[in-house]
Scaffold this motif. Structure first.
Motif, PDB file in Angstrom:
ATOM      1  N   THR A  19      -2.578  18.656  -0.186  1.00  0.00           N
ATOM      2  CA  THR A  19      -1.498  19.455  -0.781  1.00  0.00           C
ATOM      3  C   THR A  19      -0.859  18.764  -1.977  1.00  0.00           C
ATOM      4  O   THR A  19      -0.136  19.391  -2.737  1.00  0.00           O
ATOM      5  N   ASP A  20      -1.131  17.493  -2.162  1.00  0.00           N
ATOM      6  CA  ASP A  20      -0.615  16.786  -3.328  1.00  0.00           C
ATOM      7  C   ASP A  20      -1.271  17.291  -4.614  1.00  0.00           C
ATOM      8  O   ASP A  20      -0.715  17.147  -5.701  1.00  0.00           O
TER       9      ASP A  20
ATOM     10  N   MET B 220       0.831  -1.170   0.000  1.00  0.00           N
ATOM     11  CA  MET B 220       0.000   0.000   0.000  1.00  0.00           C
ATOM     12  C   MET B 220       0.875   1.233   0.000  1.00  0.00           C
ATOM     13  O   MET B 220       1.895   1.291   0.658  1.00  0.00           O
ATOM     14  N   GLY B 221       0.445   2.253  -0.729  1.00  0.00           N
ATOM     15  CA  GLY B 221       1.218   3.481  -0.808  1.00  0.00           C
ATOM     16  C   GLY B 221       0.891   4.425   0.344  1.00  0.00           C
ATOM     17  O   GLY B 221       0.097   4.118   1.233  1.00  0.00           O
ATOM     18  N   ARG B 222       1.505   5.545   0.262  1.00  0.00           N
ATOM     19  CA  ARG B 222       1.260   6.509   1.344  1.00  0.00           C
ATOM     20  C   ARG B 222      -0.100   7.167   1.174  1.00  0.00           C
ATOM     21  O   ARG B 222      -0.642   7.223   0.069  1.00  0.00           O
ATOM     22  N   LYS B 223      -0.607   7.702   2.225  1.00  0.00           N
ATOM     23  CA  LYS B 223      -1.914   8.354   2.233  1.00  0.00           C
ATOM     24  C   LYS B 223      -1.816   9.672   1.469  1.00  0.00           C
ATOM     25  O   LYS B 223      -0.860  10.424   1.625  1.00  0.00           O
TER      26      LYS B 223
END
Length: 109
Positions: free
Chosen positions: A8-9, A1-4
């Motif tokens: 701001t992304d 699983m990737g980061r949350k």
């Protein structure tokens, strides 16, 4: 699983520059159409503060429905001894509604 993912992304990050067009943190920028304060403006603000105090002084009677000059004359006729400075300010700014009408003139009776 990737980061949350963060909100701001979605937006690009840009650095703020401090320069002649920007103000440093804590300072307010002048409006583009605003001229620098002149000594006359300070006098006007002082005079308006004096008139506000006159409006709030209950001993000269109610101030709704009449101009400040009418209130001053009514207080004079009744022997209430209103401040002469208020009368002088009102005489010097006779055409200016900021000076002639009380604080409460924008509220309907």
């Amino acid at each position: 699983m990737g980061r949350k993912r963060l909100i701001t992304d979605s937006y690009p990050v840009g650095k703020r520059r401090e320069g002649p067009t920007r103000t440093s943190k804590g300072e307010l920028a002048a409006d583009p159409g605003e001229t620098p304060q002149s000594p006359g403006r300070d006098v006007d603000l002082t005079e308006l503060a004096l008139l506000r105090q006159f409006d709030l002084a209950w001993q000269y009677g109610p101030c709704t429905g009449i101009t400040r000059l009418q209130r001053w004359h009514r207080a004079e006729e009744m022997g209430l001894d209103p401040p002469r400075e208020v009368h002088q300010v009102l005489q010097t700014h006779q055409g200016d509604p900021r000076f002639q009408y009380s604080l409460w003139h924008i509220y309907p009776l």
